[in-house]
Design an enzyme around this catalytic site. Structure first.
Site, PDB file in Angstrom:
ATOM      1  N   ASP A  13       0.899  -1.358  -0.041  1.00 21.52           N
ATOM      2  CA  ASP A  13       0.063  -0.029  -0.056  1.00 21.52           C
ATOM      3  C   ASP A  13       0.885   1.506   0.278  1.00 21.52           C
ATOM      4  OD1 ASP A  13      -2.234  -1.645   0.385  1.00 21.52           O
ATOM      5  OD2 ASP A  13      -1.910  -1.622   2.410  1.00 21.52           O
ATOM      6  N   LYS A  16       2.503   2.331  -5.146  1.00 25.20           N
ATOM      7  CA  LYS A  16       3.255   1.658  -6.000  1.00 25.20           C
ATOM      8  C   LYS A  16       2.410   1.691  -7.616  1.00 25.20           C
ATOM      9  CE  LYS A  16       3.492  -2.584  -4.546  1.00 25.20           C
ATOM     10  NZ  LYS A  16       2.921  -2.136  -3.209  1.00 25.20           N
ATOM     11  N   GLY A  40      -3.980  -4.318  -4.892  1.00 26.28           N
ATOM     12  CA  GLY A  40      -4.801  -3.395  -5.577  1.00 26.28           C
ATOM     13  C   GLY A  40      -3.816  -2.103  -5.696  1.00 26.28           C
ATOM     14  N   HIS A  41      -3.738  -1.577  -7.088  1.00 24.26           N
ATOM     15  CA  HIS A  41      -3.217  -0.228  -7.427  1.00 24.26           C
ATOM     16  C   HIS A  41      -4.156   0.879  -7.854  1.00 24.26           C
ATOM     17  CE1 HIS A  41       1.041  -2.564  -7.943  1.00 24.26           C
ATOM     18  NE2 HIS A  41       0.384  -2.697  -6.627  1.00 24.26           N
ATOM     19  N   GLN A 223       1.914  -6.064  -3.133  1.00 33.01           N
ATOM     20  CA  GLN A 223       2.387  -6.111  -1.589  1.00 33.01           C
ATOM     21  C   GLN A 223       3.676  -5.286  -1.634  1.00 33.01           C
ATOM     22  OE1 GLN A 223       1.168  -9.253  -2.977  1.00 33.01           O
ATOM     23  NE2 GLN A 223      -0.892  -8.976  -2.721  1.00 33.01           N
TER      24      GLN A 223
END
Length: 429
Positions: A13, A16, A40-41, A223
């Site tokens: 988180d 990225k 999730g990005h 991650q």
């Protein structure tokens, strides 16, 4: 420098997605090398926000080749849905390629994930329940089903039937789940196969051919370092290898192909799920960071635990990833906080620890040793060069560089693509 690996340097988180999106403009290929749709990005382009889970962040640039590598576990239903949503919003997804060697997440993986987590009770790990761990378990147990199997209906049927015999017995006898029908899964997944077939390729060859041709390749991890299966806060980790070495295995390239490794560092520290967190701020500061930084999971929506920047963690990330630089994100969130605190070491039973301990029992009992530095009040979201940042902000960045021993190459001063300060050009230095 044609090959750059981008890794999370904390508990994930770190932002990225924004940094990958920013660097993807210069790249020819963007390669996702591990994890699944538990990641999730979030990328903001102008006023539009995109939440990506399996598709590499480079997809938002027309003409880029984006690769889902063999190290990723793929829920084909999620991938199809994500592609359809991107297409609905006018994004060209024709440049996406999916590895023949990537393993599939099947319905029984998700049920096992949820059931196992519930059984852990107070010892739960905080998984997303999306079947990631059980899919990797099958991969290691050599009973996994891959994308290449999905494209061969008879092979898929045989392997699925073999697995269901065991999985249904576990689900029904141990967890009281009704189990799964072979024909129902076949019907659902062979429909996905028809939709995904045009995207499937030998992606390792694509990446290696690009590197030999001198093209610029960006490897995107999900991650973060402390969620790495070996180097993280085990067992409160993910089931894959987010560290830089995972890029080689998960994309099918040799380590000599990598030219630079950039650690994405949030200007403070967050984590989701259970496990020790020495610099966690369980007070108004933590609430301020959560609210101001919108610290809620892209995939789950869960509130993130927030705390001060931890240089012990970052030194560990530098070492295990071989970081050559850092991308510092969410610096704007710290505006108005003064003094700022940086954890420089831990105190454990009277001893000062400057290295990150392997034992979670030790980590749980560590107290942070803080160094205080002045903050700043000026709005930095409009800054586009290092000189435009206030003196307090520049001092904070310099101190971070001194504490961890690598330079800051990129500074994110807001969520939008253009709210970025480039200190160095990573692909040409």
């Amino acid at each position: 420098m044609p090959a750059v690996v981008l890794v999370g340097a904390q508990w994930g988180d770190e932002g990225k997605g924004k940094i990958t999106d920013y660097l993807a403009e210069q790249a020819d290929l963007v390669v996702r090398y591990q994890g699944g749709n538990n990641a999730g990005h979030t990328v903001q382009v102008g006023e539009e926000e995109f939440k990506l889970h399996l598709v590499p962040s480079g997809i938002l640039y027309p003409g880029k080749t984006c690769i889902i590598g063999n190290g990723v576990v793929v829920d084909p239903g999620v991938l199809v849905q994500e592609l359809e949503e991107l297409q609905r919003r006018g994004i060209d997804t024709s440049g996406l390629r999916l590895s023949l060697r990537a393993h599939l997440i099947l319905p029984y993986h998700k049920s096992l994930d949820a059931a196992e987590e519930e059984r852990r009770g107070a010892g739960r790990l905080g998984t997303t329940g999306r079947g990631i761990g059980p899919a990797y378990v099958d991969k290691v147990a050599r009973t996994g089903i891959r994308v290449c199997d999905l494209l061969d209906p008879e092979e898929f049927r045989q392997k699925l039937a073999r697995n269901l015999k065991e999985k249904n017995e576990i689900l029904t006898r141990i967890y009281g789940h009704p189990g799964y029908s072979l024909e129902e899964i076949l019907e659902e997944y062979l429909a996905y196969a028809w939709k995904l077939r045009p995207l499937v390729a030998d992606t390792g060859r694509l990446v290696n051919d690009a590197l030999r041709a001198g093209k610029k390749v960006l490897f995107e991890g999900a991650q973060g370092t402390l969620l790495d299966l070996d180097q993280g806060t085990y067992p409160y980790v993910t089931s894959s290898y987010p560290v830089a070495g995972g890029a080689c295995v998960g994309a099918g390239v040799g380590p000599t192909a990598i030219d630079a490794v950039i650690g994405v560092v949030k200007a403070y520290t967050t984590r989701v799920g259970e496990g020790p967190f020495p610099s966690e701020a369980r007070d108004a500061t933590g609430d301020y960071l959560r609210r101001r930084g919108a610290e809620f999971g892209t995939t789950t929506g869960r509130p993130r635990r927030c705390g001060w920047l931890d240089a012990v963690i970052l030194r560990h990330a530098v070492e295990v990833n071989g970081l050559t630089g850092m991308a510092l994100t969410k610096v704007d969130v710290l505006t108005g906080l003064s003094p700022l605190r940086i954890c420089t070491a831990y105190r454990y039973k009277g001893e000062v620890l400057r290295e990150f301990p392997a034992s979670l029992k030790v980590l749980q009992e560590c107290e942070p040793i803080y160094e205080e530095v002045p903050g700043w009040e000026e709005d930095i979201t409009g800054a586009r060069s290092l000189a435009e940042l206030p003196a307090g902000c520049r001092a904070y960045i310099r101190r971070l560089e001194e504490l961890v021993g690598v330079p800051v190459d990129i500074i994110a001063v807001g969520p939008r693509r253009d709210q970025t300060v480039a200190v160095r050009d990573l692909f040409s230095r």
